[in-house]
Design an enzyme around this catalytic site. Sequence first.
Site, PDB file in Angstrom:
ATOM      1  N   HIS A  58       0.871  -1.185   0.000  1.00 10.58           N
ATOM      2  CA  HIS A  58       0.000   0.000   0.000  1.00 10.58           C
ATOM      3  C   HIS A  58       0.909   1.237   0.000  1.00 10.58           C
ATOM      4  O   HIS A  58       1.621   1.486   0.963  1.00 10.58           O
ATOM      5  CB  HIS A  58      -0.864  -0.084   1.269  1.00 10.58           C
ATOM      6  CG  HIS A  58      -1.727   1.077   1.590  1.00 10.58           C
ATOM      7  ND1 HIS A  58      -3.048   1.153   1.207  1.00 10.58           N
ATOM      8  CD2 HIS A  58      -1.496   2.209   2.310  1.00 10.58           C
ATOM      9  CE1 HIS A  58      -3.590   2.255   1.681  1.00 10.58           C
ATOM     10  NE2 HIS A  58      -2.654   2.932   2.347  1.00 10.58           N
ATOM     11  N   ASP A 110       1.475   5.069   0.158  1.00 11.56           N
ATOM     12  CA  ASP A 110       0.819   6.281   0.645  1.00 11.56           C
ATOM     13  C   ASP A 110       1.435   7.505  -0.022  1.00 11.56           C
ATOM     14  O   ASP A 110       2.485   8.000   0.403  1.00 11.56           O
ATOM     15  CB  ASP A 110       0.972   6.377   2.169  1.00 11.56           C
ATOM     16  CG  ASP A 110       0.076   5.406   2.914  1.00 11.56           C
ATOM     17  OD1 ASP A 110      -1.143   5.400   2.642  1.00 11.56           O
ATOM     18  OD2 ASP A 110       0.585   4.664   3.773  1.00 11.56           O
ATOM     19  N   HIS A 156      -2.598   4.763  -2.422  1.00  8.50           N
ATOM     20  CA  HIS A 156      -3.553   5.572  -1.672  1.00  8.50           C
ATOM     21  C   HIS A 156      -3.145   7.030  -1.868  1.00  8.50           C
ATOM     22  O   HIS A 156      -2.147   7.472  -1.313  1.00  8.50           O
ATOM     23  CB  HIS A 156      -3.485   5.153  -0.188  1.00  8.50           C
ATOM     24  CG  HIS A 156      -4.355   5.933   0.722  1.00  8.50           C
ATOM     25  ND1 HIS A 156      -4.250   5.826   2.109  1.00  8.50           N
ATOM     26  CD2 HIS A 156      -5.348   6.824   0.489  1.00  8.50           C
ATOM     27  CE1 HIS A 156      -5.151   6.621   2.665  1.00  8.50           C
ATOM     28  NE2 HIS A 156      -5.814   7.240   1.706  1.00  8.50           N
ATOM     29  N   GLY A 212       2.091   5.724  12.149  1.00  5.60           N
ATOM     30  CA  GLY A 212       2.397   5.675  13.574  1.00  5.60           C
ATOM     31  C   GLY A 212       1.394   6.364  14.477  1.00  5.60           C
ATOM     32  O   GLY A 212       1.669   6.575  15.663  1.00  5.60           O
ATOM     33  N   ASP A 267      -7.363   1.271   7.543  1.00  3.95           N
ATOM     34  CA  ASP A 267      -6.006   1.806   7.409  1.00  3.95           C
ATOM     35  C   ASP A 267      -5.746   2.827   8.503  1.00  3.95           C
ATOM     36  O   ASP A 267      -6.434   3.842   8.571  1.00  3.95           O
ATOM     37  CB  ASP A 267      -5.905   2.472   6.020  1.00  3.95           C
ATOM     38  CG  ASP A 267      -4.534   3.032   5.716  1.00  3.95           C
ATOM     39  OD1 ASP A 267      -3.555   2.635   6.371  1.00  3.95           O
ATOM     40  OD2 ASP A 267      -4.453   3.867   4.789  1.00  3.95           O
ATOM     41  N   GLY A 326      -3.149   2.820  12.356  1.00  2.39           N
ATOM     42  CA  GLY A 326      -3.053   2.442  13.760  1.00  2.39           C
ATOM     43  C   GLY A 326      -3.404   1.002  14.058  1.00  2.39           C
ATOM     44  O   GLY A 326      -3.666   0.650  15.212  1.00  2.39           O
ATOM     45  N   GLY A 383       1.193  -0.496   8.970  1.00  5.88           N
ATOM     46  CA  GLY A 383       2.410   0.233   8.611  1.00  5.88           C
ATOM     47  C   GLY A 383       3.472   0.065   9.668  1.00  5.88           C
ATOM     48  O   GLY A 383       4.279  -0.864   9.645  1.00  5.88           O
TER      49      GLY A 383
HETATM   50  C1  DX5 Z   1      -1.993   7.466   6.963  1.00  9.11           C
HETATM   51  C2  DX5 Z   1      -1.765   6.361   5.954  1.00  9.11           C
HETATM   52  C3  DX5 Z   1      -1.748   4.968   6.523  1.00  9.11           C
HETATM   53  C4  DX5 Z   1      -0.873   4.737   7.716  1.00  9.11           C
HETATM   54  C5  DX5 Z   1      -0.570   3.296   8.040  1.00  9.11           C
HETATM   55  O1  DX5 Z   1      -1.969   8.681   6.304  1.00  9.11           O
HETATM   56  O2  DX5 Z   1      -2.757   6.394   4.962  1.00  9.11           O
HETATM   57  O3  DX5 Z   1      -1.526   4.044   5.466  1.00  9.11           O
HETATM   58  O4  DX5 Z   1       0.262   5.482   7.705  1.00  9.11           O
HETATM   59  O5  DX5 Z   1       0.465   3.221   8.969  1.00  9.11           O
HETATM   60  P1  DX5 Z   1       0.260   2.866  10.512  1.00  9.11           P
HETATM   61  O6  DX5 Z   1      -0.139   1.428  10.566  1.00  9.11           O
HETATM   62  O7  DX5 Z   1       1.591   3.143  11.122  1.00  9.11           O
HETATM   63  O8  DX5 Z   1      -0.818   3.770  11.045  1.00  9.11           O
HETATM   64 ZN    ZN Z   2      -2.866   4.663   3.536  1.00  8.18          ZN
END
Ligand code: DX5
Ligand code: ZN
Length: 224
Positions: free
Chosen positions: A33, A35, A66, A145, A175, A177, A197
């Site tokens: 994925h 970002d 995304h 995070g 998606d 946390g 993530g």
């Molecule tokens: C937030 C992103 C997510 C996110 C995922 O803007 O779209 O994909 O960072 O990462 P964790 O799992 O660390 O929240």
């Molecule tokens: Zn994302």
Amino acid sequence: MSITLGASILAADWSRMGEELAELEAAGIDYIHWDVMDNRYVPNLTFGWDMISACRSATTVPFETHLMAWETERDIAKYVAAGCERILIQPEAHIHVHNTLRVIREEGAEAGIALNPGTPLAMVEDLLPDITTLLVMTVNPGFGGQAFIETMLPKIEAARALVADRAPHVKIEIDGGLKPGNVAAGVEAGATMVICGSGLFGPEGKAAAIAAMKSGIASAGVTA
Ligand code: DX5
Ligand code: ZN
């Protein structure tokens, strides 16, 4: 029902991204994925189609992108050419969101809508025939995070009810946390695609982290 686990690579070591992706594949990840952030729609800046394209040969798992960025309709073809099978957009960032979804499909990718925590489910109702994926954000977009927003659980349940009623082909993705301790709640609420993530890049290593996520998913009574 099968649940898939995708990796957000914001927390990876970007100086060796190709190796990170190969390690994620070897450790059992189902998809990557990407970002994309433009420092305008969100206050963070990440990467674009060239980075994704450069990493395409590092792994065989599917890529989804995304887009947390304004006015990306003119860039869709570049993300598809970079190897993205699915492109998710934020509806607030597109004046003609239905048209952008059409462009994504015409370029040959699956289209999805990502809903921010503050964006109502109603925003996607008229777009269900045009998408394969409804992403319910469980953090505000911009950074990895962050802490999972628990009050999104009823929204995931409402999304499940909506697609069951009007568009059973649409998968619900979550998606932000997500960790082994909370992923079961998201899956029980209705998600069948899970993004993780920062939870994948800790000292325990990717294989252990992915196994822990899949075991969290399985504890919801389904298998990853
Ligand atoms: C937030 C992103 C997510 C996110 C995922 O803007 O779209 O994909 O960072 O990462 P964790 O799992 O660390 O929240
Ligand atoms: Zn994302």
